[in-house]
Design an enzyme around this catalytic site. Structure first.
Site, PDB file in Angstrom:
ATOM      1  N   CYS A   2     -13.805 -35.685   0.562  1.00  0.00           N
ATOM      2  CA  CYS A   2     -15.196 -36.129   0.517  1.00  0.00           C
ATOM      3  C   CYS A   2     -15.717 -36.131  -0.913  1.00  0.00           C
ATOM      4  O   CYS A   2     -15.027 -35.736  -1.850  1.00  0.00           O
ATOM      5  CB  CYS A   2     -16.065 -35.210   1.375  1.00  0.00           C
ATOM      6  SG  CYS A   2     -15.499 -35.059   3.098  1.00  0.00           S
ATOM      7  N   LEU A  50     -15.395 -38.216   4.247  1.00  0.00           N
ATOM      8  CA  LEU A  50     -14.145 -38.719   4.799  1.00  0.00           C
ATOM      9  C   LEU A  50     -13.844 -37.855   6.008  1.00  0.00           C
ATOM     10  O   LEU A  50     -13.572 -36.659   5.875  1.00  0.00           O
ATOM     11  CB  LEU A  50     -13.012 -38.636   3.773  1.00  0.00           C
ATOM     12  CG  LEU A  50     -11.652 -39.147   4.265  1.00  0.00           C
ATOM     13  CD1 LEU A  50     -11.689 -40.657   4.506  1.00  0.00           C
ATOM     14  CD2 LEU A  50     -10.546 -38.803   3.270  1.00  0.00           C
ATOM     15  N   ASN A  74     -16.450 -30.325   0.056  1.00  0.00           N
ATOM     16  CA  ASN A  74     -15.342 -31.260  -0.100  1.00  0.00           C
ATOM     17  C   ASN A  74     -14.065 -30.460   0.083  1.00  0.00           C
ATOM     18  O   ASN A  74     -13.773 -29.565  -0.718  1.00  0.00           O
ATOM     19  CB  ASN A  74     -15.370 -31.897  -1.492  1.00  0.00           C
ATOM     20  CG  ASN A  74     -14.093 -32.663  -1.805  1.00  0.00           C
ATOM     21  OD1 ASN A  74     -13.490 -33.258  -0.921  1.00  0.00           O
ATOM     22  ND2 ASN A  74     -13.670 -32.631  -3.059  1.00  0.00           N
ATOM     23  N   GLY A  75     -13.312 -30.733   1.153  1.00  0.00           N
ATOM     24  CA  GLY A  75     -12.056 -30.013   1.336  1.00  0.00           C
ATOM     25  C   GLY A  75     -11.790 -29.644   2.771  1.00  0.00           C
ATOM     26  O   GLY A  75     -12.385 -30.209   3.704  1.00  0.00           O
ATOM     27  N   THR A 314       0.601 -38.798 -19.414  1.00  0.00           N
ATOM     28  CA  THR A 314       1.480 -38.599 -18.253  1.00  0.00           C
ATOM     29  C   THR A 314       0.715 -38.726 -16.942  1.00  0.00           C
ATOM     30  O   THR A 314       1.253 -39.198 -15.939  1.00  0.00           O
ATOM     31  CB  THR A 314       2.190 -37.238 -18.331  1.00  0.00           C
ATOM     32  OG1 THR A 314       3.150 -37.151 -17.287  1.00  0.00           O
ATOM     33  CG2 THR A 314       1.225 -36.085 -18.215  1.00  0.00           C
ATOM     34  N   ARG A 317       0.299 -42.495 -16.284  1.00  0.00           N
ATOM     35  CA  ARG A 317       1.592 -43.074 -15.894  1.00  0.00           C
ATOM     36  C   ARG A 317       1.886 -42.825 -14.425  1.00  0.00           C
ATOM     37  O   ARG A 317       2.321 -43.730 -13.697  1.00  0.00           O
ATOM     38  CB  ARG A 317       2.714 -42.450 -16.733  1.00  0.00           C
ATOM     39  CG  ARG A 317       2.782 -42.875 -18.173  1.00  0.00           C
ATOM     40  CD  ARG A 317       3.884 -42.086 -18.873  1.00  0.00           C
ATOM     41  NE  ARG A 317       4.083 -42.491 -20.261  1.00  0.00           N
ATOM     42  CZ  ARG A 317       4.977 -41.938 -21.070  1.00  0.00           C
ATOM     43  NH1 ARG A 317       5.748 -40.947 -20.616  1.00  0.00           N
ATOM     44  NH2 ARG A 317       5.106 -42.354 -22.322  1.00  0.00           N
TER      45      ARG A 317
END
Length: 581
Positions: A2, A50, A74-75, A314, A317
């Protein structure tokens, strides 16, 4: 996953409800299923949901019985059922996060110690208008906090919701709690390994295996379709194997079927695609193979940097293929995935660990790597998936599993050429002759970093593309244009330009870590091999003398050369990633 936004103690004349809605909308990709906004006096809590657990009634913000305590989360709280059973409260939803409001009512700020999960939350106690904010132990879920010129305090899942209105903002440190009553931060997560003292617990392969299986199974808590991100390497393959083995006995398996879905992405012909297909066939999963082209990856870079909120080489990528794959996964109707992040940090799985001089340095480097995960792999895994409304869960970063794994004598983790490869203790723990978890050659496959495994052509093409975008004159003046974290390669310079276009604030650039690295090492570990200072590149192939396809020399890859050569004396002075204590 979320999105949360909290604006606390603002000046009445400076903030309208419509403004808060506009800012919260910037986080809606994280939670496209529902939006919630709570307003009390000069406090706002906004939430973009979500829906993973209890999609029907778990909308946020959430409350205690009399609605005097309000929380935006959130979680996931994996032990919510046990926590609910331990308290006498009436619950309005089946959401795993509602328990946080009731825990605070009973235990106050110390309740955060009781949570087992990945989480960032802001809680408002309207009885005295005090508030707290907290983040999970490792920083799996993102959180930022900032300060307005009117004296307000802001919190948000992504900094894009803070950049226009905060005078200053920064990353909220993992394992910490902010208390308005105390007036600042304190670290609530204090495991023995955090001090970096050298552990001595004997290696018990069965205990390690059982702890990891438990970590995977608890993350199958879901009311929506799910799967596993499978690269074919050790970490994701073990996650898929354990999930596949236990799925049928779980509520999720009974609801969505006993056959696991797995997902892989890469350039056609990449190492990961081949290995993942072999593992999927062995496990009998429903396997989804996604391809991307170099051009599609290059075209996505601007969006990736906007969503991931970094200019670290990184991370970008590896984030790009994960970002593209997540979009495909969401198109299939899947909203939650398990992923293999964290193993390399815990067990010294990166190839540069082959050069660790002793067990003490080996262990300290693993501690440094875990402490900085929230700036790198956790950031990538969360934001690359959340960009498309998909939640990534990471069993290797289970609190109990990390504590067990980091208590093992590090001599057991050390790499012994010809005898033990990287992450040997994890491989050995799952080397079951009677009921094999994986084929032997997969179980003992050499480490490939995600950005390498999707196809070596990806990184090589990024470097070549950046060379065309960034001139030598631009590099010569890099230290004047970007005095903080000065880009050392043309690739890094190009990412920095894209980042600064969308996040030009000083606080934004300060949120990204810097310093020399080889094959994803910290700055301190670069000193393990004198040759590495001349070949500073985060690719695993930079681990010369270790990777089968290692770069032969820095001259063979001129894009990796630095603006000015870093001497051994300078390396000793290079700051490591700063972690709040």
């Amino acid at each position: 996953m979320c999105g949360i936004l909290a604006i606390l103690g603002y000046h009445e004349a400076h903030l309208q409800r419509s403004k808060v809605l506009d800012l919260s909308r910037r986080l809606r990709h994280r939670g496209p299923d529902w939006s919630g906004l709570y307003h009390h006096q000069n406090f706002y809590l906004a939430h973009e949901r979500l829906a993973i657990v209890d999609p029907a009634s778990g909308d946020q913000p959430l409350y205690n019985e009399d609605k005097s305590i309000v929380v935006a989360v959130n979680g996931e709280v994996y032990n919510h059922e046990a926590l609910k059973a331990s308290m006498e409260h009436n619950y309005n939803t089946q959401s795993d996060c509602e328990v946080i409001a009731h825990l605070y009512e009973d235990f106050g700020e110390d309740m955060v110690q009781k949570l087992d999960g990945m989480f960032s939350f802001v809680l408002l106690d309207t009885r005295d208008n005090s508030f707290i904010a907290a983040r999970d132990p490792i920083g799996i879920t993102p959180l930022y906090f900032g300060w307005g010129s009117d004296g307000s305090v802001w919190f948000a899942s992504e900094m894009k919701a803070l950049v226009d209105d905060c005078e200053r903002f920064e990353t909220f440190p993992p394992g910490h709690l902010y208390s308005s009553k105390a007036g600042g931060l304190r670290r609530w997560y204090n495991p023995p390994w955090f001090s970096e003292s050298i552990p001595s617990m004997p290696y018990n392969p069965l205990a390690l295996r059982e702890a990891f299986e438990k970590a995977v199974v608890k993350r199958l808590m879901t009311d929506v379709p799910f799967g596993v991100l499978l690269s074919g390497g050790l970490d994701s393959s073990l996650v898929a194997s354990v999930a596949s083995r236990h799925l049928a006995s779980t509520k999720a398996g009974r609801q969505w079927g006993p056959q696991l879905h797995t997902f892989c992405v890469g350039l056609k012909g990449s190492p990961d695609l081949k290995a993942a297909k072999e593992v999927a066939d062995y496990l009998g999963t429903i396997h989804h193979e996604f391809y991307f082209t170099i051009q599609e990856g290059l075209d996505a870079l601007r969006d990736v940097i906007y969503h991931i909120e970094t200019y670290d080489v990184t991370t970008i990528r590896a984030s790009t293929p994960m970002f593209l794959m997540s979009r495909k996964i969401k198109a299939l109707g899947v909203k939650m995935v398990l992923s293999g992040e964290g193993s390399d940090e815990i067990f010294g799985g990166y190839l540069y660990f082959h050069k660790a001089p002793n067990k003490e340095e080996f262990h300290r480097e693993t501690c440094r790597k875990i402490k900085s995960l929230y700036l790198y792999d956790c950031l990538r895994a969360n934001k690359a998936t959340s960009a498309w409304g998909v939640e990534a869960r990471v069993p290797f970063l289970d609190k109990e599993f990390v504590d067990i794994a980091m208590s093992i004598d590090p001599s057991e983790k050390m790499i012994r050429p010809g005898e033990r490869i990287e992450k040997w203790i994890m491989r050995r723990a799952f080397d079951d002759e009677e009921k094999p978890y994986l084929p032997k050659h997969i179980l003992y496959r050499q480490k490939e970093q995600f950005s390498d495994g999707v196809g070596y052509g990806w990184i090589d093409s990024l470097k070549a593309f950046a060379t065309k975008q960034v001139s030598d004159r631009m590099m010569a003046n890099a230290m004047f244009v970007y005095p903080h974290n000065t880009p050392q390669t043309k690739e890094a310079y190009y990412y920095r330009m894209l980042f600064e276009r969308v996040f030009p604030q000083e606080s934004a650039r300060l949120s990204v870590p810097g310093g020399p690295s080889v094959a994803c090492s910290t700055a301190a570990a670069v000193a393990w091999d004198e040759a590495w200072s001349k070949n500073l590149d985060p690719s695993g192939r930079a681990a010369t003398g270790v990777h089968a396809d290692a770069y032969e020399s820095s001259e063979a890859h001129p894009q990796t050369s630095t603006v000015e050569e870093i001497s051994k004396e300078q390396l000793k002075l290079c700051p490591q990633v700063v972690v709040a204590s």
